[in-house]
Design an enzyme around this catalytic site. Structure first.
Site, PDB file in Angstrom:
ATOM      1  N   ARG A  51       0.968  -0.749   0.534  1.00 21.81           N
ATOM      2  CA  ARG A  51      -0.091  -0.240  -0.071  1.00 21.81           C
ATOM      3  C   ARG A  51       1.027   1.638   0.145  1.00 21.81           C
ATOM      4  O   ARG A  51       2.589   1.419  -0.070  1.00 21.81           O
ATOM      5  CB  ARG A  51      -1.267  -0.071   0.814  1.00 21.81           C
ATOM      6  CG  ARG A  51      -0.670  -0.721   2.669  1.00 21.81           C
ATOM      7  CD  ARG A  51       0.437   0.036   2.849  1.00 21.81           C
ATOM      8  NE  ARG A  51       0.408   1.031   3.164  1.00 21.81           N
ATOM      9  CZ  ARG A  51       0.971   2.365   3.665  1.00 21.81           C
ATOM     10  NH1 ARG A  51       2.127   1.769   3.521  1.00 21.81           N
ATOM     11  NH2 ARG A  51       1.109   3.529   3.795  1.00 21.81           N
ATOM     12  N   ASP A 244      -1.948  10.838  -2.196  1.00 19.15           N
ATOM     13  CA  ASP A 244      -2.229   9.664  -2.485  1.00 19.15           C
ATOM     14  C   ASP A 244      -2.721  10.052  -4.589  1.00 19.15           C
ATOM     15  O   ASP A 244      -2.664   9.548  -5.475  1.00 19.15           O
ATOM     16  CB  ASP A 244      -3.268   8.269  -2.652  1.00 19.15           C
ATOM     17  CG  ASP A 244      -3.123   7.963  -1.825  1.00 19.15           C
ATOM     18  OD1 ASP A 244      -2.750   8.030  -0.322  1.00 19.15           O
ATOM     19  OD2 ASP A 244      -3.202   6.817  -2.324  1.00 19.15           O
TER      20      ASP A 244
END
Ligand code: MRU
Length: 360
Positions: A51, A244
């Site tokens: 992740r 992100d």
């Protein structure tokens, strides 16, 4: 891929296989999982074995590489090979929606597939492996450069709050937000890290705390709802987080809870920095409200590690990210330099698309 100073190797390429640290079980256990097709890698990304936006991008690139290798061993037919590869890329693209690095890496791999579609499948597979390895190595170089730029913003003695894990584990190595801290520490500055626990997946408690403890960088763990109290007491000097996706106007999508920290930082006059590679900036997304926000399994909120604590039948929201408006961001730290008060024009200049390049 291992550089001399590289301590945590989040991803490894070994004998035609991708190996990834299983981040779901850290820090109580440490193991690598091995992958040899795109379906497996896509599932590894979805289930958070790997992740963090840059690490997801690198994993996706290797996902295409392992798939190409698998297909090339089965067929020499261009069409069958190309169709199979497209299917693998589609699977990878569906794994997580918010981190734009995933799509950036897949687009880079796809460009090679398209430009060399007439090549023998075996040769094309080798070219794709080389590209994935280059994306991997490049990410480490970028993070070190980002670290150098960002370290100038930190003075010795600072207490720096971070949210989620934007460290070596979230990248190919060194990290973005934690990379800035690592670089400052390497310059001899005394930095104390305050790590938000980061509900519900606990990336702060499990991963950031682990990385800092491993390296002997002083770290204090707090639950997310303690940040305001510490700021009010004057115990936080700066905030650094990763991202992100950064929209063209400078709005930042990052781990759920980041927006709350940014508002608190502004209220207390504390600088709020976002460290990310330029590949996290998405010029195709004009503003933060257009960034797709991943909704995850309600079970992440109702309990953890197989233990349920929420009342049966309760309705649950589980957005994995939130958006911090650009006006709350003091500066974006990238491999190309530091952009203060990020906005549309500054971002274009930073990316070399108009005017001169930004420097510190
Ligand atoms: O859901 P995750 O753990 O993938 O979320 C990670 C984050 O929000 C990070 O802060 C972000 O990807 C930047 S990582 C360098």
């Amino acid at each position: 891929m291992k550089s001399k100073k590289q301590k945590v190797e989040t991803l490894r390429w070994r004998k035609g296989r991708l190996k990834m640290i299983d981040q779901r079980i850290l820090p109580t256990r440490f193991r690598y999982l091995s992958y040899r097709d795109a379906r497996g890698v896509a599932e590894g990304i979805r289930s958070m074995v790997v992740r963090g936006a840059p690490a997801i991008g690198v994993a996706a690139a290797y996902g295409v590489a392992v798939e190409a290798l698998r297909l090339a061993r089965r067929t020499r037919d261009h069409k069958k090979f190309g169709d199979g590869l497209k299917k693998g890329i589609r699977l990878l693209a569906k794994s997580r929606p918010t981190a734009v690095n995933l799509f950036w890496a897949l687009a880079r791999m796809e460009r090679i597939c398209k430009s060399q579609s007439n090549r023998d499948p075996g040769l094309l597979a080798r070219r794709l492996i080389a590209e994935a390895c280059e994306i991997h190595a490049e990410d480490i170089r970028i993070n070190r450069s980002m670290g150098r730029h960002g370290a100038r913003l930190l003075k010795s003695g600072m207490r720096v709050l971070t949210h989620c894990n934007a460290g070596a584990l979230a990248t190919a190595g060194h990290g973005t937000a934690l990379g800035v801290i690592r670089s400052a520490v390497a310059q001899g500055k005394k930095i104390r890290v305050v790590a938000d626990e980061t509900r519900p997946f606990l990336q702060g408690a499990r991963l950031t705390a682990w990385e800092m403890v491993q390296e002997g960088i002083p770290v204090t763990l707090i639950t997310d709802n303690m940040a305001g109290h510490l700021m009010a007491q004057g115990k936080i000097d700066a905030v650094i987080v990763g991202a992100d996706r950064v929209a063209a106007n400078g709005d930042v999508a990052n781990k759920i809870g980041t927006y709350m920290v940014a508002v608190l930082a502004r209220r207390h006059g504390i600088p709020f920095y976002v460290a990310c590679p330029v590949s996290t900036i998405d010029l195709a997304t004009p503003r933060g409200s257009r960034i797709p926000i991943e909704q995850r399994d309600p079970a992440e909120v109702t309990g953890y590690g197989g233990i349920r604590w929420a009342a049966p039948g309760v309705r649950v929201e589980n957005p994995a990210f939130d958006v911090t408006p650009a006006r709350l961001v003091t500066a974006l730290i990238t491999e190309k330099g530091v952009l203060r008060r990020p906005g549309k024009r500054g971002i274009l200049r930073l990316m070399g698309l108009s005017g001169r390049l930004f420097r510190n």
